[in-house]
Design a protein around this motif. Structure first.
Motif, PDB file in Angstrom:
ATOM      1  N   LEU A 156     -25.843  46.636 -77.384  1.00  0.00           N
ATOM      2  CA  LEU A 156     -24.774  46.968 -78.323  1.00  0.00           C
ATOM      3  C   LEU A 156     -25.316  47.028 -79.744  1.00  0.00           C
ATOM      4  O   LEU A 156     -24.981  47.950 -80.514  1.00  0.00           O
ATOM      5  N   GLN A 157     -26.165  46.068 -80.110  1.00  0.00           N
ATOM      6  CA  GLN A 157     -26.694  46.023 -81.470  1.00  0.00           C
ATOM      7  C   GLN A 157     -27.669  47.156 -81.753  1.00  0.00           C
ATOM      8  O   GLN A 157     -27.755  47.639 -82.887  1.00  0.00           O
ATOM      9  N   PRO A 201     -19.866  51.344 -79.786  1.00  0.00           N
ATOM     10  CA  PRO A 201     -19.106  50.153 -80.182  1.00  0.00           C
ATOM     11  C   PRO A 201     -17.892  49.875 -79.303  1.00  0.00           C
ATOM     12  O   PRO A 201     -17.503  48.718 -79.136  1.00  0.00           O
ATOM     13  N   VAL A 202     -17.297  50.935 -78.718  1.00  0.00           N
ATOM     14  CA  VAL A 202     -16.107  50.722 -77.895  1.00  0.00           C
ATOM     15  C   VAL A 202     -16.419  49.925 -76.628  1.00  0.00           C
ATOM     16  O   VAL A 202     -15.510  49.432 -75.964  1.00  0.00           O
ATOM     17  N   GLN A 203     -17.711  49.798 -76.306  1.00  0.00           N
ATOM     18  CA  GLN A 203     -18.101  49.003 -75.146  1.00  0.00           C
ATOM     19  C   GLN A 203     -18.148  47.503 -75.459  1.00  0.00           C
ATOM     20  O   GLN A 203     -18.491  46.701 -74.594  1.00  0.00           O
ATOM     21  N   GLY A 204     -17.796  47.141 -76.691  1.00  0.00           N
ATOM     22  CA  GLY A 204     -17.839  45.742 -77.087  1.00  0.00           C
ATOM     23  C   GLY A 204     -16.973  44.848 -76.226  1.00  0.00           C
ATOM     24  O   GLY A 204     -17.348  43.719 -75.898  1.00  0.00           O
ATOM     25  N   LEU A 230     -20.044  38.415 -70.992  1.00  0.00           N
ATOM     26  CA  LEU A 230     -20.356  37.083 -71.521  1.00  0.00           C
ATOM     27  C   LEU A 230     -19.462  36.015 -70.896  1.00  0.00           C
ATOM     28  O   LEU A 230     -19.918  34.907 -70.598  1.00  0.00           O
ATOM     29  N   LEU A 231     -18.193  36.353 -70.700  1.00  0.00           N
ATOM     30  CA  LEU A 231     -17.241  35.380 -70.162  1.00  0.00           C
ATOM     31  C   LEU A 231     -17.378  35.201 -68.654  1.00  0.00           C
ATOM     32  O   LEU A 231     -17.254  34.086 -68.142  1.00  0.00           O
ATOM     33  N   PRO A 269     -11.692  44.135 -83.287  1.00  0.00           N
ATOM     34  CA  PRO A 269     -11.939  45.584 -83.218  1.00  0.00           C
ATOM     35  C   PRO A 269     -13.395  45.872 -82.892  1.00  0.00           C
ATOM     36  O   PRO A 269     -14.289  45.132 -83.340  1.00  0.00           O
ATOM     37  N   PRO A 270     -13.693  46.899 -82.107  1.00  0.00           N
ATOM     38  CA  PRO A 270     -15.079  47.228 -81.761  1.00  0.00           C
ATOM     39  C   PRO A 270     -15.942  47.454 -82.996  1.00  0.00           C
ATOM     40  O   PRO A 270     -15.524  48.112 -83.950  1.00  0.00           O
ATOM     41  N   GLY A 271     -17.127  46.901 -83.010  1.00  0.00           N
ATOM     42  CA  GLY A 271     -18.062  47.107 -84.106  1.00  0.00           C
ATOM     43  C   GLY A 271     -17.826  46.241 -85.324  1.00  0.00           C
ATOM     44  O   GLY A 271     -18.575  46.341 -86.299  1.00  0.00           O
ATOM     45  N   SER A 272     -16.831  45.373 -85.297  1.00  0.00           N
ATOM     46  CA  SER A 272     -16.533  44.549 -86.462  1.00  0.00           C
ATOM     47  C   SER A 272     -17.455  43.329 -86.512  1.00  0.00           C
ATOM     48  O   SER A 272     -18.061  42.940 -85.513  1.00  0.00           O
ATOM     49  N   THR A 273     -17.555  42.749 -87.710  1.00  0.00           N
ATOM     50  CA  THR A 273     -18.318  41.522 -87.888  1.00  0.00           C
ATOM     51  C   THR A 273     -17.373  40.402 -88.307  1.00  0.00           C
ATOM     52  O   THR A 273     -16.239  40.659 -88.719  1.00  0.00           O
ATOM     53  N   SER A 274     -17.846  39.198 -88.215  1.00  0.00           N
ATOM     54  CA  SER A 274     -17.017  38.031 -88.525  1.00  0.00           C
ATOM     55  C   SER A 274     -17.870  36.952 -89.170  1.00  0.00           C
ATOM     56  O   SER A 274     -18.902  36.576 -88.631  1.00  0.00           O
TER      57      SER A 274
END
Length: 227
Positions: free
Chosen positions: A41-42, A48-51, A58-59, A103-108
């Motif tokens: 993804l990175q 990004p929509v595959q996020g 991961l879960l 949202p896809p592609g967002s950062t936090s």
């Protein structure tokens, strides 16, 4: 150990040990799966929509393997491996839920702080393992660098850090898969087949006799009265 029924009476202490398979290969393969899909993804191999799909991986895949490895690690009396796997499991679980709800592609920035904390926290088991278990320590060192780079990207939003984190993630995938393969072969053959670079007490676990392996067990957590 003195028997509580009589101040002058002593009785032997019997500690039952249950043999368990090493959980590290399972935990390292879970780590490899998680870091590989996030790296894809990175590095923009995935849109990004595959996020959200990555979050489910991961879960559903990474967290169960690493959480099980953590629990089994404690049962195997290896707090170094168990602590590392527990920190990684909690990080992937948190990251999966956040990615699933963002949202896809967002950062936090919250994710960035968590990942930086994880990068530092992994040095607790790394320092404890020392030179005894170099292959496991190497996995955790690269994982620490991987989470640190991703944390900086989450905080800054800089694309260069995003791609750096992805590249380190690919390195971590290779190191984790190698470590898993080497440790499985070592457990099956009861001797190193591929280099695992055990030193000191880490090497003695394969060559020491039963007495040397269990002489300190009565003082370990879960056997002694207090943690």
């Amino acid at each position: 150990m003195r028997d509580s029924r009589s101040p002058n009476h002593t009785s032997p202490v019997v500690v039952h040990l249950r043999p368990l398979a090493s959980p590290l290969p399972m935990g390292f393969l879970g780590l490899a799966g998680g870091t590989f899909v996030v790296a894809a993804l990175q590095l923009e191999w995935l849109p990004p929509v595959q996020g959200h799909a990555v979050a489910i991986v991961l879960l559903a895949f990474v967290f169960p393997l690493q959480s099980a490895a953590a629990v089994l690690g404690f049962l195997c009396r290896d707090d170094v491996a168990a602590t590392g796997m527990a920190v990684l499991a909690g990080t992937w679980l948190s990251l999966g839920f956040i990615m699933l709800s963002s949202p896809p592609g967002s950062t936090s920035k919250a994710v960035g702080l968590l990942l930086l904390l994880t990068a530092f926290a992994l040095w607790v088991p790394i320092a404890a393992a020392g030179a005894g278990k170099l292959v496991a320590s190497l996995v955790l060192v690269v994982a620490s660098l991987r989470f640190a780079a991703t944390g900086v990207w989450e905080l800054s939003g800089a694309q260069s850090w995003k791609h750096t984190a992805g590249a380190v993630g690919l390195v971590l995938t290779a190191v984790a898969v190698y470590a898993s393969f080497a440790l499985v072969l070592e457990d099956q053959r009861q001797r190193p087949v591929l280099p695992t670079w055990r030193r000191g007490k880490g090497a003695a676990v394969l060559t020491g006799d039963w007495q040397s392996q269990t002489e300190h067990v009565t003082g370990e957590a879960g056997v002694r009265r207090h943690l």
